[in-house]
Design a protein around this motif. Structure first.
Motif, PDB file in Angstrom:
ATOM      1  N   ILE A 100       1.253  -1.156   0.119  1.00 41.63           N
ATOM      2  CA  ILE A 100       0.049   0.220   0.009  1.00 41.63           C
ATOM      3  C   ILE A 100       0.851   1.316  -0.111  1.00 41.63           C
ATOM      4  CG2 ILE A 100      -1.839   1.279   1.041  1.00 41.63           C
ATOM      5  CD1 ILE A 100      -2.574  -1.462   2.620  1.00 41.63           C
ATOM      6  N   CYS A 101       0.582   2.377  -1.030  1.00 43.84           N
ATOM      7  CA  CYS A 101       1.518   3.523  -1.012  1.00 43.84           C
ATOM      8  C   CYS A 101       1.022   4.225   0.152  1.00 43.84           C
ATOM      9  CB  CYS A 101       1.206   4.232  -2.185  1.00 43.84           C
ATOM     10  SG  CYS A 101       1.837   3.384  -3.698  1.00 43.84           S
ATOM     11  N   PRO A 102       1.948   5.415   0.618  1.00 52.67           N
ATOM     12  CA  PRO A 102       1.751   5.786   1.626  1.00 52.67           C
ATOM     13  C   PRO A 102       0.380   6.324   2.286  1.00 52.67           C
ATOM     14  CG  PRO A 102       3.561   6.952   0.587  1.00 52.67           C
ATOM     15  CD  PRO A 102       2.787   5.930  -0.317  1.00 52.67           C
ATOM     16  N   ILE A 103      -0.185   5.937   3.577  1.00 50.58           N
ATOM     17  CA  ILE A 103      -1.326   6.360   4.052  1.00 50.58           C
ATOM     18  C   ILE A 103      -1.174   7.124   5.333  1.00 50.58           C
ATOM     19  CG2 ILE A 103      -2.856   4.385   3.175  1.00 50.58           C
ATOM     20  CD1 ILE A 103      -1.956   2.993   5.876  1.00 50.58           C
ATOM     21  N   PHE A 104       0.134   7.682   5.578  1.00 49.88           N
ATOM     22  CA  PHE A 104       0.407   8.217   6.665  1.00 49.88           C
ATOM     23  C   PHE A 104       0.054   9.812   6.685  1.00 49.88           C
ATOM     24  CE2 PHE A 104       3.897   5.430   5.359  1.00 49.88           C
ATOM     25  CZ  PHE A 104       3.516   4.401   6.167  1.00 49.88           C
ATOM     26  N   THR A 105      -0.059  10.442   7.841  1.00 56.16           N
ATOM     27  CA  THR A 105      -0.354  11.958   8.108  1.00 56.16           C
ATOM     28  C   THR A 105       0.415  12.869   6.875  1.00 56.16           C
ATOM     29  OG1 THR A 105      -0.846  11.108  10.295  1.00 56.16           O
ATOM     30  CG2 THR A 105      -1.014  13.716   9.411  1.00 56.16           C
ATOM     31  N   PRO A 107       0.184  16.382   4.133  1.00 57.33           N
ATOM     32  CA  PRO A 107      -0.601  17.337   3.623  1.00 57.33           C
ATOM     33  C   PRO A 107      -0.880  17.299   2.067  1.00 57.33           C
ATOM     34  CG  PRO A 107       1.910  18.325   3.822  1.00 57.33           C
ATOM     35  CD  PRO A 107       1.499  16.807   4.624  1.00 57.33           C
ATOM     36  N   MET A 108      -0.163  16.192   1.810  1.00 56.12           N
ATOM     37  CA  MET A 108      -0.540  15.637   0.383  1.00 56.12           C
ATOM     38  C   MET A 108      -0.218  16.443  -0.861  1.00 56.12           C
ATOM     39  SD  MET A 108      -1.954  12.615   0.887  1.00 56.12           S
ATOM     40  CE  MET A 108      -2.797  11.765  -0.398  1.00 56.12           C
ATOM     41  N   VAL A 109       1.067  17.067  -0.805  1.00 56.31           N
ATOM     42  CA  VAL A 109       1.516  17.738  -1.786  1.00 56.31           C
ATOM     43  C   VAL A 109       2.274  17.005  -2.648  1.00 56.31           C
ATOM     44  CG1 VAL A 109       3.594  19.454  -2.394  1.00 56.31           C
ATOM     45  CG2 VAL A 109       2.268  19.830  -0.246  1.00 56.31           C
ATOM     46  N   ASP A 110       2.872  15.907  -2.318  1.00 55.83           N
ATOM     47  CA  ASP A 110       3.244  14.878  -3.318  1.00 55.83           C
ATOM     48  C   ASP A 110       2.592  13.298  -2.924  1.00 55.83           C
ATOM     49  OD1 ASP A 110       4.693  13.378  -5.314  1.00 55.83           O
ATOM     50  OD2 ASP A 110       6.450  13.062  -3.874  1.00 55.83           O
ATOM     51  N   ASN A 111       1.174  13.742  -2.773  1.00 52.85           N
ATOM     52  CA  ASN A 111       0.193  12.535  -2.621  1.00 52.85           C
ATOM     53  C   ASN A 111       0.814  11.437  -1.568  1.00 52.85           C
ATOM     54  OD1 ASN A 111      -2.031  13.140  -3.977  1.00 52.85           O
ATOM     55  ND2 ASN A 111      -0.985  12.655  -6.101  1.00 52.85           N
ATOM     56  N   GLY A 112       1.221  12.100  -0.336  1.00 50.41           N
ATOM     57  CA  GLY A 112       1.499  11.157   0.796  1.00 50.41           C
ATOM     58  C   GLY A 112       2.986  10.778   1.045  1.00 50.41           C
TER      59      GLY A 112
END
Length: 552
Positions: free
Chosen positions: A55-60, A62-67
């Motif tokens: 699973i690609c990043p699911i961490f906290t 701001p999603m500038v680079d989608n996690g």
């Protein structure tokens, strides 16, 4: 015999499926995929036959680079769900005998991470040493970041700069600091204690920087030079990677897959040998054949099938000599393989099966990226406002800066954009493809998808490939057999055989838009798999454009 997770190299037996959580399945109809959506689709993955889920990043974030810009390594980003939901996903996957792998991003953090915030707030804080700051009125050198512009960002209100190899909102961590390294190791071990099977390790070859921080001759009209020469796979990185392994991975029987761009073939044994840093690594030499450099998409190449074949052979031979490979044709940073490897008029379900079989039976662990098993193609976008990916936007403006027309620049970005593989997963042909009832965060490849999971011959073909590798009389050969490439073949045909105990299974793929005929020494005894309807004639095999067969 199936290896349990107690076997040292259990991961050689796996088929790994990569999920981009934002685009896989939206369970609460807010237009964004989430953890509960992944859990809902576990039966689909079980039926497909995969054994490990990355699973690609699911961490906290701001999603500038989608996690890939992490603000808290041990928090779950609210748009994906909660830690409780993640724990439920782990438990449900375990019931279905599916292992879970996470993305490990430890070259940089988000600028919203508490460490960086404290580093900015107080120059004397210990967290200043967690990142790379340089004093001075001017930028320390002329290095260009992977996403364009200088790697140096000015600190507000100070005569100093911090370094970011990627986006300015992704400050690089200072791996020269032992205290920082220990913090990272403790975090990694806490995740492994949770019962995950391991990690895909992001951009790991960037953790060591050349400490002289010298400028180099410019390689673009912007007066800058790619930072890769000074920040990727630098001498001394072996100390960090050995310590990382010793302090974390070695304590657990986990799988580690390094994203390791910039590693020369003669260094592979350091990375994946008997005492290597990782279980396996991705090799990008053949994956990036369509562009001169993995990050400068406007520098297109007129690659040939012969060159692609040579790169596959080189890659496989280097991987086999050193250890074990992670075989892929798609991921979250690549365009759709069907659009990249197949001429436009032949981009059919049959060709999707053909290129799938070409790579799937190579020696190593096969990786499948979500939607690849449906034969998905690139999305075409008509203006830059339709793109989400920061790298796509950077490449567009850099191409124009280099004298390329807007029309041509847009074409280059469409061909290579990371948004191509990040479009929402089409589960059926309803509006938004059953991904969500709400307009998705990123436009679908098609709003009412004609290619979807409800009825799909490519999907059925992938199930057959997985079954052959995992649970058939020829499984031992396909999993652990040696690989030998057949050199005396037409340029457009990739041919190899897998061999174990004297038994051989042959794979032939015609990677061209014209039919090819093969003359083989012995008559075909068994046809295990074909991507196209085929008529095998004894010692003469006729392959349609982009056809692949697996035979004895």
């Amino acid at each position: 015999m199936k290896k349990s997770k107690t076997t040292k190299d259990w991961w050689k037996e796996e088929v790994i499926y990569q999920v981009y959580p934002k685009s896989f399945k939206d369970s609460n109809n807010d237009g964004v995929g989430d953890i509960k959506g992944i859990k809902e689709k576990l039966p689909y993955l079980k039926e497909l036959g995969i054994t490990t889920l990355w699973i690609c990043p699911i961490f906290t974030s701001p999603m500038v680079d989608n996690g890939y810009d992490i603000a808290d390594f041990e928090g779950i980003n609210p748009e994906f769900g909660t830690m409780e939901e993640f724990d439920e996903l782990v438990a449900e996957a375990k019931k279905l005998e599916i292992k879970l792998m996470l993305d490990l991003v430890i070259n940089h953090t988000s600028d919203e991470h508490t460490w960086f915030q404290q580093a900015l707030a107080d120059k004397k804080s210990k967290y200043r040493e967690y990142y790379i700051f340089k004093e001075g009125k001017e930028r320390p050198n002329n290095w260009r970041s992977i996403f364009g512009g200088s790697v140096w960002e000015k600190v507000p209100g100070e005569e100093s700069y911090y370094l970011h190899v990627f986006d300015k909102k992704q400050p690089d961590l200072n791996w020269e600091n032992p205290e920082l390294r220990q913090e990272l190791y403790q975090m990694i071990n806490r995740w492994l204690e949770k019962g995950i099977a391991g990690f895909r390790i992001d951009s790991i070859t960037f953790i060591k920087k050349d400490q002289n921080y010298e400028s180099l001759p410019a390689d673009g009209v912007d007066g800058l030079v790619s930072c890769k020469h000074k920040t990727r796979n630098q001498p001394g990185i072996e100390f960090f990677l050995n310590e990382l392994k010793k302090e974390t991975f070695e304590k657990y029987n986990c799988v580690t897959v390094g994203e390791a761009p910039g590693v020369a073939y003669d260094e592979f044994s350091d990375f994946i040998g008997e005492e290597g840093y990782f279980s396996m690594i991705f090799d990008f030499h053949y994956a990036d054949i369509d562009v001169e450099s993995g990050s400068d998409w406007f520098k297109r190449t007129n690659w040939t099938t012969k060159e692609f074949k040579e790169l596959i052979i080189q890659s496989q031979e280097a991987l086999q000599n050193a250890g074990w490979g992670a075989n892929f044709i798609e991921n979250h940073d690549q365009p759709r393989a069907l659009s990249k490897l197949v001429k436009k008029e032949f981009q059919t379900a049959e060709a999707a099966k053909g290129i799938g079989a070409m790579y799937f039976f190579l020696r190593g662990t096969p990786f499948i990226y979500q939607g690849q098993e449906l034969g998905m193609i690139n999305a075409e976008r008509h203006h830059m406002k339709q793109f989400d990916d920061i790298s796509s936007i950077d490449n567009f403006y850099r191409a124009i800066q280099e004298g390329i027309s807007e029309k041509e620049a847009l074409n280059f970005v469409n061909l290579r954009s990371r948004d191509n593989s990040r479009t929402p997963m089409p589960w059926d042909n309803s509006q938004y493809g059953g991904f969500s009832n709400h307009q998705p965060w990123l436009a679908m490849t098609e709003e009412y998808p004609t290619i979807n999971a409800a009825k799909n011959t490519v999907l059925e073909f992938y199930k057959k490939m997985i079954e052959l590798r995992q649970n058939s009389p020829i499984s031992p050969i396909l999993k652990t057999g040696a690989i030998h490439f057949l050199k005396e073949l037409p340029d457009s045909i990739i041919g190899y055989y897998r061999e174990l105990g004297g038994e051989k299974i042959y794979s032939f793929t015609n990677l061209s838009p014209v039919s090819e005929t093969l003359i083989v020494e012995k008559e075909v005894e068994v046809l295990y798999l074909t991507s196209h309807s085929t008529q095998l004639l004894g010692k003469e095999i006729k392959l349609a454009p982009y056809q692949s067969i697996l035979v004895k």
